[in-house]
Design a protein around this motif. Sequence first.
Motif, short mmCIF file in Angstrom:
data_model
loop_
_atom_site.label_atom_id
_atom_site.label_comp_id
_atom_site.label_asym_id
_atom_site.label_seq_id
_atom_site.Cartn_x
_atom_site.Cartn_y
_atom_site.Cartn_z
N VAL A 190 -3.11 9.80 1.98
CA VAL A 190 -4.22 9.47 0.98
C VAL A 190 -5.39 10.61 1.54
CG1 VAL A 190 -6.10 8.29 0.02
CG2 VAL A 190 -4.04 7.38 0.38
N PRO A 191 -5.62 11.77 0.83
CA PRO A 191 -6.83 12.55 1.31
C PRO A 191 -8.08 11.78 1.96
CG PRO A 191 -6.23 13.23 -0.69
CD PRO A 191 -5.53 11.78 -0.63
N GLU A 192 -8.65 12.05 2.98
CA GLU A 192 -9.70 11.43 3.61
C GLU A 192 -10.85 11.27 2.68
OE1 GLU A 192 -10.66 11.54 7.90
OE2 GLU A 192 -9.27 13.29 7.87
N ASP A 193 -11.11 12.39 1.71
CA ASP A 193 -12.17 12.24 0.79
C ASP A 193 -11.97 11.55 -0.50
OD1 ASP A 193 -10.52 14.04 -0.30
OD2 ASP A 193 -11.95 15.59 -0.85
N ALA A 222 0.71 -1.15 0.04
CA ALA A 222 0.03 0.06 0.07
C ALA A 222 0.84 1.26 -0.04
CB ALA A 222 -0.99 -0.15 1.14
N GLY A 223 2.21 1.00 -0.10
CA GLY A 223 3.06 2.43 0.16
C GLY A 223 2.88 3.42 -1.04
N GLY A 224 2.48 2.98 -2.07
CA GLY A 224 2.50 3.68 -3.31
C GLY A 224 0.73 4.44 -3.65
N ALA A 225 -0.07 3.92 -2.70
CA ALA A 225 -1.40 4.48 -2.79
C ALA A 225 -1.51 5.98 -2.95
CB ALA A 225 -2.33 3.82 -1.64
N GLY A 226 -0.86 6.66 -1.90
CA GLY A 226 -0.72 8.08 -2.07
C GLY A 226 -0.37 8.62 -3.45
N HIS A 227 0.81 8.15 -3.91
CA HIS A 227 1.44 8.56 -5.08
C HIS A 227 0.32 8.48 -6.28
CE1 HIS A 227 5.16 9.35 -3.24
NE2 HIS A 227 5.17 8.13 -2.54
N LEU A 228 -0.29 7.32 -6.38
CA LEU A 228 -1.26 6.92 -7.31
C LEU A 228 -2.15 7.90 -7.31
CD1 LEU A 228 -0.93 2.90 -7.10
CD2 LEU A 228 -0.71 4.55 -9.21
N ALA A 229 -2.81 8.33 -6.00
CA ALA A 229 -3.95 9.14 -5.78
C ALA A 229 -3.62 10.43 -6.25
CB ALA A 229 -4.40 9.02 -4.49
N GLY A 230 -2.34 10.67 -6.09
CA GLY A 230 -2.01 12.14 -6.63
C GLY A 230 -1.64 12.18 -8.20
N ARG A 231 -1.49 10.94 -8.71
CA ARG A 231 -1.44 11.01 -10.14
C ARG A 231 -2.57 10.94 -10.95
NH1 ARG A 231 2.48 10.98 -14.30
NH2 ARG A 231 1.89 9.89 -16.23
N TYR A 232 -3.53 10.11 -10.32
CA TYR A 232 -4.96 9.69 -10.71
C TYR A 232 -6.12 10.41 -10.15
CZ TYR A 232 -1.94 6.42 -13.45
OH TYR A 232 -0.76 6.08 -14.11
N PRO A 233 -6.52 11.59 -10.29
CA PRO A 233 -7.29 12.29 -9.69
C PRO A 233 -8.80 11.85 -9.37
CG PRO A 233 -6.97 13.42 -11.60
CD PRO A 233 -5.98 12.27 -11.62
N ARG A 273 -9.94 -1.54 8.56
CA ARG A 273 -9.02 -1.33 9.60
C ARG A 273 -7.67 -0.72 9.12
NH1 ARG A 273 -9.30 -6.31 13.79
NH2 ARG A 273 -7.78 -4.93 14.73
N GLY A 274 -7.55 -0.73 7.77
CA GLY A 274 -6.47 0.00 7.26
C GLY A 274 -6.50 1.40 6.86
N MET A 275 -7.69 1.80 6.95
CA MET A 275 -7.92 3.41 6.26
C MET A 275 -6.88 4.32 6.72
SD MET A 275 -11.86 3.38 5.83
CE MET A 275 -11.72 5.25 5.51
N ARG A 276 -6.80 4.23 8.34
CA ARG A 276 -6.22 5.08 9.23
C ARG A 276 -4.81 5.42 8.73
NH1 ARG A 276 -3.87 3.07 14.11
NH2 ARG A 276 -4.48 1.12 14.12
N HIS A 277 -4.07 4.11 8.17
CA HIS A 277 -2.79 4.00 8.21
C HIS A 277 -2.36 4.65 6.80
CE1 HIS A 277 -2.02 1.48 11.63
NE2 HIS A 277 -2.89 0.45 10.93
N LEU A 278 -3.06 4.66 6.10
CA LEU A 278 -2.95 5.43 4.67
C LEU A 278 -3.28 6.91 4.83
CD1 LEU A 278 -3.68 2.99 1.80
CD2 LEU A 278 -1.89 3.11 3.34
N VAL A 279 -4.27 7.52 5.61
CA VAL A 279 -4.64 8.79 5.71
C VAL A 279 -3.71 9.54 6.49
CG1 VAL A 279 -6.18 10.36 6.90
CG2 VAL A 279 -7.06 8.43 5.58
N ASP A 280 -2.91 8.64 7.69
CA ASP A 280 -1.83 9.50 8.38
C ASP A 280 -0.99 8.08 8.73
OD1 ASP A 280 -0.23 10.53 10.24
OD2 ASP A 280 -1.62 10.72 11.67
#
Length: 303
Positions: A132-135, A80-91, A100-107
């Motif tokens: 990853v932005p919460e929205d 999941a380490g690339g999730a935020g980078h992908l979210a930034g690339r693919y709007p 149970r894993g959501m909070r780890h990617l948001v913060d």
Amino acid sequence: MNAGEFEPVRGVPDLYVHDTGMFDTAEYGSVYVYDAERPAVIDTGTGANREALFGTIEAIGVGVDELAWILPTHAHLDHAGGAGHLAGRYPTAEVALPERGMRHLVDPERLVAGTKSAVRDQWEYYDEPEPVPEDRIAGLVDGDRIDLGDRELVVHDAPGHAPHHAVYHDPDAGVVFTADAAGIYVPEVDAVRQTTPPPQFDLDQCLRDLGMIADLEPDYLCFGHFGPREYDPDLIEEAKRAYVEWVAAVRAKREEFGDDEAVVEHFEETSADVEFWNPERARAEASLNARGVLAFLDRGETP
């Protein structure tokens, strides 16, 4: 297949596997791209070498405004380490994973700290994750269905590896994206290796997860490491044996040595995985797996 390359998953239309080049080991890190009506990326790698993954997605024909889903199977950073980078690339893509894993990617601060502590020198192969932005993120629970337009993925909790772990099942194609729930199948030696990381590996639940995967009667298993393979019921039984025997071996060495660091050092030094992983990675994997079992034993749980 070499690092940064991709190829079709044989027998499954519109599905591709990308080699992230993780840990400088060929095909160790597998990311799947489903070129469906609403395209999805399943697992993301560590975020390192992400430009190659972006290139694969483009080569498959999925534009930056067309990717619908970013779907880590669990929050461990090699998946999941690339999730935020992908979210930034693919709007327009929505990130979804077990709730149970959501909070780890948001913060990701605590997750990064825990990962650095667990993997030690191997952190050089990771990248600092982008939050990853919460929205842009949603939590998944057992039985949820992920709409890919012309097909869907069914979510099945598989918390033996980690409490925030699930597998995704495409019943029409007969595919299960197992991530780490079925162990690590290594084509080079045609065998399953256990993956038992700290701090919350649970042997009994892991065995139930393997039974659940077998009950789905898939045609293909898409492992999170070393790519896909056709399903064979014997593979699940082999995985069960690998886990049970591994826990028994760690327990026996703890009883023999009476010192957990000595146990970990023993398995680092005797790892046979140098046959197919580089020695550095083999030692790191043995350390993680031993520490995960020791934590399981500390909780007083027995197979």
